[in-house]
Structures are given as C-alpha cells and as structure tokens.
Design a protein around this motif. Structure first.
Motif, PDB file in Angstrom:
ATOM      1  N   VAL A  11     -30.816  38.040  28.128  1.00 40.80           N
ATOM      2  CA  VAL A  11     -30.590  38.596  29.464  1.00 40.80           C
ATOM      3  C   VAL A  11     -31.857  38.438  30.299  1.00 40.80           C
ATOM      4  N   ASP A  13     -32.949  37.210  34.681  1.00 38.20           N
ATOM      5  CA  ASP A  13     -32.415  36.738  35.963  1.00 38.20           C
ATOM      6  C   ASP A  13     -32.987  35.396  36.394  1.00 38.20           C
ATOM      7  N   ALA A  36     -26.962  36.290  30.154  1.00 38.42           N
ATOM      8  CA  ALA A  36     -26.557  37.096  31.299  1.00 38.42           C
ATOM      9  C   ALA A  36     -27.728  37.204  32.256  1.00 38.42           C
ATOM     10  N   ASP A  37     -27.416  37.461  33.548  1.00 39.25           N
ATOM     11  CA  ASP A  37     -28.473  37.497  34.559  1.00 39.25           C
ATOM     12  C   ASP A  37     -28.618  38.852  35.231  1.00 39.25           C
ATOM     13  N   ALA A  40     -24.792  44.399  34.964  1.00 41.27           N
ATOM     14  CA  ALA A  40     -23.335  44.399  34.836  1.00 41.27           C
ATOM     15  C   ALA A  40     -22.848  43.285  33.918  1.00 41.27           C
ATOM     16  N   SER A  41     -23.371  42.074  34.132  1.00 40.33           N
ATOM     17  CA  SER A  41     -22.927  40.952  33.303  1.00 40.33           C
ATOM     18  C   SER A  41     -23.374  41.126  31.859  1.00 40.33           C
ATOM     19  N   ALA A  44     -20.916  43.599  30.161  1.00 35.55           N
ATOM     20  CA  ALA A  44     -19.600  42.977  29.966  1.00 35.55           C
ATOM     21  C   ALA A  44     -19.630  41.958  28.837  1.00 35.55           C
ATOM     22  N   ARG A  45     -20.667  41.141  28.793  1.00 35.18           N
ATOM     23  CA  ARG A  45     -20.731  40.102  27.765  1.00 35.18           C
ATOM     24  C   ARG A  45     -21.066  40.679  26.389  1.00 35.18           C
ATOM     25  N   ASP A  62     -29.758  43.764  39.879  1.00 34.22           N
ATOM     26  CA  ASP A  62     -28.889  44.933  40.012  1.00 34.22           C
ATOM     27  C   ASP A  62     -29.334  46.122  39.170  1.00 34.22           C
TER      28      ASP A  62
END
Length: 217
Positions: A11, A13, A36-37, A40-41, A44-45, A62
């Motif tokens: 993770v 960005d 993920a970046d 939220a992502s 979810a992942r 975020d």
C-alpha cells in the motif's frame, strides 16, 4: 514439500515506488497478491485477497497510514501490518503501532532488510528500524496501567511465555529458551488468549507491553 510463499499486499500512493517494491518482493519469492494506493482501496483489497502481510505507507491522499492500518485490520483481522515509511517521526511511529501495525521500517532500509522484515512480520515478530523499538516500548511503559481487578490471572509460566512473545520470538525460539516443547508454548499462548479474550499473538504482545510484562522481573 514446497513451502507456501507469504501473501503480501503493498500500500503506497506513489505508483513507481509501489510497483518497484512489489517487483522486488516478487523476485524474492513472495506472492504479491495486491497493491493499493489509499485507505479505502487497501481495506477493500485486504478483505478480498486476505494477505498475510500488508506493507503500509504512512502518507496517502485519503488518510494516514494509521487510519489505513485500522481499516485493513477491521476488514481482515489476521493480517500483519508492517509500515514502510519515509518518516521516522515519533508521532507517526506511535500512531501506526497504536492502530495495530506490528512493526515500522523506514524507506531508507536496504532491500535485504526489507525482505527480512517482511518474513519476520509474517512470522508474527515485531520489526523496527534501529532506534524506533525503544521509542515504542518506552511509550507503552509510560502509559501502562495496572490491570483491572477483574483481569484474569495468568500463571507464572504464561507470563514467562508472554514476555518472550512481546519480544517477537517464535514459538520454537521460546521453547528453546524455556526448555519446553513448541507445542507447550502454543498451549500457554492459547490459554493466555482465552483468559484475556484476545484474538491473536499481535494483540497478546501489545497486552504484554502495555502491562509491563515484557520486562524481566
């Protein structure tokens, strides 16, 4: 029999950094199941692919890495989060650990250090860039409070095992130090988890640190 590779999610960005780390880990034999970046992502992942280890940045569009860590662990409680950040600021480190991260590594670490840290995190060990471990332990000891009167009583052997769990030792290492079998160590860990109503070794290590059980008596 071939050992199943650790499943890792990265993770961050910054696309180039994120993909570069993912590529390095893949080359070292890890199974990078997702990237993920953002917060939220990442959550979810993590829920979808259920990685063993999540490599987490501290700065995202975020929210912070601490927020993302909490979200990931809510979505996938058995994940082990290792922060990989450019920041070694005290507040960032403590926020990440309090959110549930198991360790904290700065991005200036060598590739070999990162690989070793990911493997150790997968084994449930707390890994820190030199100098940061003392900061975290010192903070937990500062805010440590005595257990409430209704806190379940642990046996002396369970406390001894917890002390080593808090230091990041594996069951086999603890067994060697205490001259007992790894299965007996796991039995003591299981008993402590049930008594304290905790979910995993990460929570158990945190409990031990918060209550000063990691210190030699």
């Amino acid at each position: 029999m071939t050992e199943t590779p650790l499943r890792v999610m990265v993770v961050d960005d910054h696309p180039m950094w994120r993909e570069g780390v993912a590529r390095d880990l893949t080359e070292e034999g890890f199974d990078v199941v997702a990237t993920a970046d953002g917060c939220a992502s990442a959550a979810a992942r993590a829920a979808a692919v259920r990685p063993d280890v999540v490599l987490m940045d501290m700065q995202m569009p975020d929210g912070s890495g601490a927020v993302a860590t909490a979200k990931v662990l809510e979505a996938h409680p058995t994940a082990r989060v290792l922060v990989l950040s450019a920041s070694d600021e005290r507040d960032d480190v403590l926020e990440a650990i309090k959110a549930g991260a198991l360790g904290y590594l700065v991005k200036s670490a060598q590739r070999s250090e990162l690989v070793a840290a990911v493997r150790a995190t997968g084994d449930g060990q707390a890994v820190f860039t030199p100098g940061l471990a003392g900061l975290v332990l010192g903070e937990y000891r500062r805010i440590a409070r005595s257990p409430a009167p209704d806190t379940p009583t642990l046996t002396q052997r369970e406390i001894e095992v917890l002390r080593h769990v808090a230091k990041g030792l594996s069951s086999r290492q603890i067994a060697t130090r205490l001259e007992i079998s790894p299965r007996t160590v796991e039995n003591h860990v299981g008993a402590a988890l049930r008594k304290l109503q905790l979910g995993n070794r990460v929570e158990l290590a945190r409990y031990a640190i918060e209550h000063g059980l990691d210190e030699e008596q």
